[in-house]
Design an enzyme around this catalytic site. Structure first.
Site, PDB file in Angstrom:
ATOM      1  N   HIS A  61      -0.239 -12.106  -5.483  1.00  0.00           N
ATOM      2  CA  HIS A  61      -0.924 -11.105  -6.037  1.00  0.00           C
ATOM      3  C   HIS A  61      -1.680 -11.268  -7.471  1.00  0.00           C
ATOM      4  O   HIS A  61      -1.877 -10.280  -8.318  1.00  0.00           O
ATOM      5  CB  HIS A  61       0.061  -9.577  -6.224  1.00  0.00           C
ATOM      6  CG  HIS A  61       0.415  -9.071  -5.056  1.00  0.00           C
ATOM      7  ND1 HIS A  61       1.423  -9.870  -4.328  1.00  0.00           N
ATOM      8  CD2 HIS A  61       0.337  -8.094  -4.153  1.00  0.00           C
ATOM      9  CE1 HIS A  61       1.705  -9.234  -3.301  1.00  0.00           C
ATOM     10  NE2 HIS A  61       1.210  -7.951  -3.337  1.00  0.00           N
ATOM     11  N   GLY A 118      -4.198 -12.745  -1.620  1.00  0.00           N
ATOM     12  CA  GLY A 118      -3.383 -12.015  -0.593  1.00  0.00           C
ATOM     13  C   GLY A 118      -3.470 -10.677  -0.194  1.00  0.00           C
ATOM     14  O   GLY A 118      -3.332  -9.966   0.524  1.00  0.00           O
ATOM     15  N   HIS A 160      -1.515  -5.213   7.019  1.00  0.00           N
ATOM     16  CA  HIS A 160      -0.991  -4.440   6.070  1.00  0.00           C
ATOM     17  C   HIS A 160      -2.015  -3.388   5.461  1.00  0.00           C
ATOM     18  O   HIS A 160      -3.209  -3.622   5.358  1.00  0.00           O
ATOM     19  CB  HIS A 160      -0.677  -5.216   4.776  1.00  0.00           C
ATOM     20  CG  HIS A 160      -0.074  -4.557   3.353  1.00  0.00           C
ATOM     21  ND1 HIS A 160      -0.994  -4.153   2.482  1.00  0.00           N
ATOM     22  CD2 HIS A 160       1.213  -4.069   3.225  1.00  0.00           C
ATOM     23  CE1 HIS A 160      -0.002  -3.485   1.740  1.00  0.00           C
ATOM     24  NE2 HIS A 160       1.366  -3.623   2.275  1.00  0.00           N
ATOM     25  N   GLU A 220       4.484  -3.118   6.684  1.00  0.00           N
ATOM     26  CA  GLU A 220       3.772  -2.087   6.054  1.00  0.00           C
ATOM     27  C   GLU A 220       2.143  -2.015   7.034  1.00  0.00           C
ATOM     28  O   GLU A 220       1.391  -1.565   6.253  1.00  0.00           O
ATOM     29  CB  GLU A 220       3.542  -2.088   4.676  1.00  0.00           C
ATOM     30  CG  GLU A 220       4.915  -2.290   4.342  1.00  0.00           C
ATOM     31  CD  GLU A 220       4.811  -2.272   2.535  1.00  0.00           C
ATOM     32  OE1 GLU A 220       5.670  -1.517   2.011  1.00  0.00           O
ATOM     33  OE2 GLU A 220       4.075  -2.729   1.695  1.00  0.00           O
ATOM     34  N   CYS A 243       4.316   1.051  -6.138  1.00  0.00           N
ATOM     35  CA  CYS A 243       2.718   1.030  -6.224  1.00  0.00           C
ATOM     36  C   CYS A 243       2.312   2.495  -6.118  1.00  0.00           C
ATOM     37  O   CYS A 243       1.407   2.772  -6.658  1.00  0.00           O
ATOM     38  CB  CYS A 243       2.507   0.310  -5.089  1.00  0.00           C
ATOM     39  SG  CYS A 243       3.283   0.520  -3.466  1.00  0.00           S
ATOM     40  N   CYS A 244       3.008   3.318  -5.314  1.00  0.00           N
ATOM     41  CA  CYS A 244       2.526   4.705  -4.931  1.00  0.00           C
ATOM     42  C   CYS A 244       2.421   5.812  -6.016  1.00  0.00           C
ATOM     43  O   CYS A 244       1.421   6.406  -6.152  1.00  0.00           O
ATOM     44  CB  CYS A 244       3.299   5.193  -3.927  1.00  0.00           C
ATOM     45  SG  CYS A 244       3.136   4.097  -2.272  1.00  0.00           S
TER      46      CYS A 244
END
Lengths: 659, 659
Positions: A137, A188, A266, A318, A414-415
């Site tokens: 990331h 990625g 994903h 996910e 993250c959310c």
């Protein structure tokens, strides 16, 4: 006090004035952002150590210690900063701005002399930068910080973070590309692509747009970069030690993006990538790319989307699974994926305004996205349930990823900041101005004012709306420099069952005076100051069925009213909601209710419940006699989905059996 | 040629003579056992290396090399040997016996001088024996080899393996127990407990029964053995490197067995343990243990059992979840667990004959167990599906454990030889003789002859039956030494809807002449040679519903006829079986059919299917108008569940929506 830096004047500037949505923006501004700031600083008891700010301190040499959290921990700080930027655009807040300035000082201090910025690699893996793009990331974090920089610059005119991120973008542009000595690769987790488009938007630096396009063009081509990188890395996965070979589809790198027809892998990665594809297609006039976006849009929204505007059918990866596979109990339906779906929808609207894009945007927004955050602003869903059975969500491991209540935070967080940044920038999703057609598109009927350049002066429209509770909305024009000819195109929502009424200055328009284009009612005329266009959309509660190929909802119905999907809860019905069945002929009553401080409309109708007592001897299976199937009448009460889970832990269902 | 060793004369000796079942025994004898022998010897192309026999050769010093397979690889050989023993009881077969003798020579050659036998620890972890009971199945493998030894001794009278296993049992009895210097422990996978009871049965050695009881008594007591062992081992799991602490419930070691009320954890472990508990309760008159068995029986069969007689609601841990949680799509329903359920049921019948035990035994046998093996004897289910959607079983990882077709073999190959040994010993499940009541119980209506000691001579009863296709059965007495007074108790199946008719020598018995006891029709009289008792059970196809708490089958029905559960398949209906719905009032026709060489009865009735074509624009969700819900009439065809998957890969469902 130094003079205020001069802010860039956005082409289209929107401020919300909506009883429903301003409350959310206030909540984010006053509660969510300070709460998340405390968490990022590890000052909230009971929430696990995030290390998010501390990582920057360590990377900046201001503190010593180990890196904490996920390799993408930086992105939580970036999304928070971006949200603060959006918040400052809606309202000045010196305290919030000071917090953000401090964080930006720290971020910039953590930047390496050559422009590189990533606390994980700086602290934990020095010398390993850009060696595991697939897993780690790096460019994803870069992208989020670029988005933060753009947002903060637009809000404040301050260039510190923007300049820093341009330096990083320049380094990335030097490092990645088709040239000799460059890495022919990409991240990625897609994100930088859409961020570079934003950076191009504020700087005009075409190199950034070209780099975004390069990342999209290179993805999934042969020889596959991830496979080559995997070999170079000694065939090791950062995340899954048992991995035998990379799952290219997980990263949407299984084929060139222009050849992709079906959403795979994903879900968040997919959404961010599709968003960037639509951006690049628009900015470069790339028709092949635009067609790919349309195909992917159609696949996502017509074959792989939950009714609440969520995507991701499995927690494993996910990910998307395949067309029409939308199981309820084991749904993933990640909040970030719905946020990404909204990004994608808005970009599709910029490509070509069609109401179906905004219908999906509205569905995701009013159901998954606001449902993902509790009304206290401090509890969140990562996975948004279509069905909660608390005991199964605790004791059946196949359903354990679906939490029966909203959580204070997540190891992978993250959310929550994603919702914060979306809600604070919600104004960006309400309108589009299409210069060529001199048309102001109204995609969402959210109370707000919009201002834009029209023939060299600023025009303004004030939108008032009673959505989501009633179907009325109006638009009042301010053209202070005299009447102007332009068009207003108001989306007629997909849920609008009857004919909407349209009035101009109180006079109903005849049908011939309203041109329908791609689901929008277009009213073109010379608008004078104070002119008002008012619309009313018939809004009735309705039962909804799924496509017959949706095996998971065969024989079931959901209830919707306006943009809201409804659900039923144990709080109103006791346990075992599966025992309920509904009679589609029963009249549905609209009943005011108040849940978690929100005045809402509940829906009630007669329904049925199976009798347990009649079941002989407690046997598990019995002949289907009248007695074994006996039901009694009950009163069904459905509440808006976004308010689920506010009345104690209990069962919840969106889909109900019909009789 | 040496003289035949003299075989022990079993108290109750049964031979099957059943068109339905003898075919299965022939298949196992002629195809399954030779096929599995080739696999264990790694001579079947396309099936992965098992190393099963080779491990014994290496452990015996006859070959060099590494250990292959699971730590419990020995148990596949043991179960195969046990099955051969049962086969030889049904029919002499010198070739099979020679194969078995060779294997036994090898097994005994691999035994260590002190009696220890386990190829994994001998080859791979010498010196580590009995240090990881929780994970490594040492006593489990021992138990299976003891069962093999007993079976082979009963079949042939040959003591070689029996003596070897008694030596191992003696070593284990020395090693484990409450005494000083002994390990106060037990195995991670229960099995040895029931095996020791069998060993006690043929040897009369009470030490083995005591050891079985010790293992049960010690289990789950404080301080917990697995936790202590885990600490001694440095907190390392053999299977799951990421494990933070042992899951005691997985091993049913979370509390003492007598205190267990609810079936938890790994389903096969649970079934084997409950079986041993019932054995020990009966043999020692332990009422507390018997009560625990009853509670666990009730929980398993009334709250956690699939309609096909299968258990295990999740693949994670191959485990029970909790009461009434029986999802169809993600069911585990392992074959071995149903085999174990049959063991448990038979032991409960020995404790106290109640027809509900045999009802469950029959359900598991006629549906899951025979359904798990293809009619070619060479393809098997590990997981027995309640619902197959091949694409979901391939592409949705949450359903990937459910294979849409039967497989040639498995990396963990516990199930295929388990079915073989059960089918070859099926005679053991048909009858019980209760000396105290001088009653011969007929639990299963399977064509067979039974012979037992009655007042010093052998009595014989020949059972003829047309099950599972028709409900007639008869019993013909042979009491060659003159009439004898005893009782015949014939189970009236739970599926028998009307009153069964009972005739003795052709004369209908009046109701008062048939005493009903715990679901058995008891006919007590002086039986003379040639007397015949005949029963007829009304057998009609019937719709079945699940208990209202079974959320997964709310609004759905299954079809059963006699002991058979039915299913519908794509082969008869095209794809998307979820679109079908049935009208419970429609008459059901019985139609002869032939599938995979089996002459069977299919069931047909009128039903409905939703129209895809009517669904507007391919949208995923639509108002539930008449049009969107439109159905057309179709002819439903259901086939016996055990014959599923023989007509090409396709969808399959047991549960159907009712309208």
């Amino acid at each position: 006090m130094p003079p205020e830096p001069s802010k860039p004047r956005p082409h289209l500037s929107v401020q919300l004035h909506s009883p429903f949505w301003s409350r959310y923006q206030q909540l984010v501004r006053e509660t969510v952002l300070p709460y998340q700031y405390e968490i990022l600083n590890d000052r909230v008891p009971g929430v696990g150590l995030t290390g998010a700010i501390r990582n920057f301190r360590i990377a900046a040499g201001l503190e010593t210690g180990e890196f904490t959290g996920m390799p993408f921990q930086d992105s939580d700080v970036a999304k928070w900063l971006e949200a603060v930027g959006h918040a400052l655009k809606t309202k000045r807040d010196p305290e919030l701005e000071r917090m953000a300035d401090d964080v930006i000082d720290l971020v910039v201090a953590a930047q390496q002399p050559d422009g590189y910025l990533n606390t994980y690699f700086t602290i934990q893996e020095p010398g390993k930068r850009f060696t595991n793009l697939m897993d780690c990331h790096e460019l994803y974090c870069a992208g989020h910080m670029m988005e933060a920089a753009v947002s903060y610059y637009e809000a404040t005119g301050k260039r510190k973070l923007l300049d820093a991120m341009c330096r990083f973008a320049d380094l990335i542009a030097d490092t990645f590309g088709p040239g000799e000595g460059q890495i022919h690769g990409y991240d990625g987790h897609q994100e930088i692509e859409l961020a570079l488009v934003k950076l191009y938007g504020v700087t005009g630096e075409k190199r950034y747009l070209d780099l975004a396009r390069y990342f999209l063009d290179a993805r999934g081509t042969e020889p596959n970069f991830f496979l080559e990188e995997w070999e170079r890395r000694g065939r090791k996965s950062f995340w899954w030690p048992w991995m035998k070979e990379p799952d290219l589809a997980y990263h949407q790198a299984h084929k060139p993006v222009r050849e992709q027809d079906v959403a795979v892998g994903h879900a968040v990665r997919a959404m961010y990538m599709y968003t960037a594809m639509a951006d690049v297609a628009r900015l470069t006039g790339d028709e092949t790319l635009a067609r790919a976006c349309e195909r992917l849009w159609e696949d996502v929204t017509r074959r792989q989307m939950y009714i609440i505007g969520a995507v991701g059918s499995t927690h494993q990866g996910e990910a998307f699974t395949f067309d029409y596979d939308l199981p309820n109990e084991t749904a993933y339906a990640e909040t970030c994926a719905s946020v990404g779906l909204i990004f994608f929808a808005k970009r599709m609207l910029e490509l070509a305004p069609r109401s179906e894009y905004a219908d999906v945007m509205e569905r995701a927004l009013y159901n998954t996205v606001i449902g993902s955050m509790a009304q206290d602003g401090k509890h969140y869903c990562y996975v948004n349930p279509l069905e909660v059975w608390p005991r199964a969500n605790e004791e059946n491991p196949d359903r354990r990823h679906v939490r029966p209540t909203r959580q204070a935070w997540f190891g992978c967080a993250c959310c929550p900041p994603n919702v914060a940044r979306l809600l604070m920038s919600l104004g960006d999703y309400v309108y589009s101005w299409h210069e060529a057609h001199r048309t102001l598109y109204v995609h969402l009927h959210i109370g707000s004012s919009v201002e834009w350049d029209l023939d060299g002066s600023r025009a303004q429209v004030a939108l008032a709306s009673s959505l989501p509770w009633r179907g009325e909305m109006s638009l009042r024009m301010s053209v202070s420099h005299g009447p102007r000819r332009f068009a207003i195109a108001v989306r007629i929502p997909g849920w609008c069952a009857g004919k909407p009424s349209v009035r101009v200055n109180g006079q109903p328009l005849a049908r011939s005076e309203v041109c329908m284009e791609n689901g929008y009612a277009v009213i073109e005329r010379e608008f004078a100051n104070g002119d008002e266009v008012a619309l009313e959309f018939p809004m009735e509660a309705r039962w909804v069925v799924g496509h017959p190929e949706l095996r998971a909802v065969s024989g079931m119905v959901a209830i919707e009213r306006g943009p809201l999907v409804y659900c039923v809860e144990e709080a109103d019905h006791g346990p075992n909601l599966a025992a309920l069945s509904v009679d589609l002929g029963a009249p549905i009553a609209e009943v005011p209710c108040r849940i978690a401080g929100v005045d809402a409309v509940a829906l009630e109708c007669d329904a049925y419940r199976r009798d347990d007592a009649a079941f002989r001897d407690g046997a598990l299976y019995q002949p289907a006699t009248e007695e074994a199937r006996r039901e009694h009448k009950v009163r069904l009460r459905a509440i808006p989905y976004f308010l689920w889970g506010n009345r104690g832990q209990g069962e919840m269902r969106v889909w109900l059996r019909w009789r």
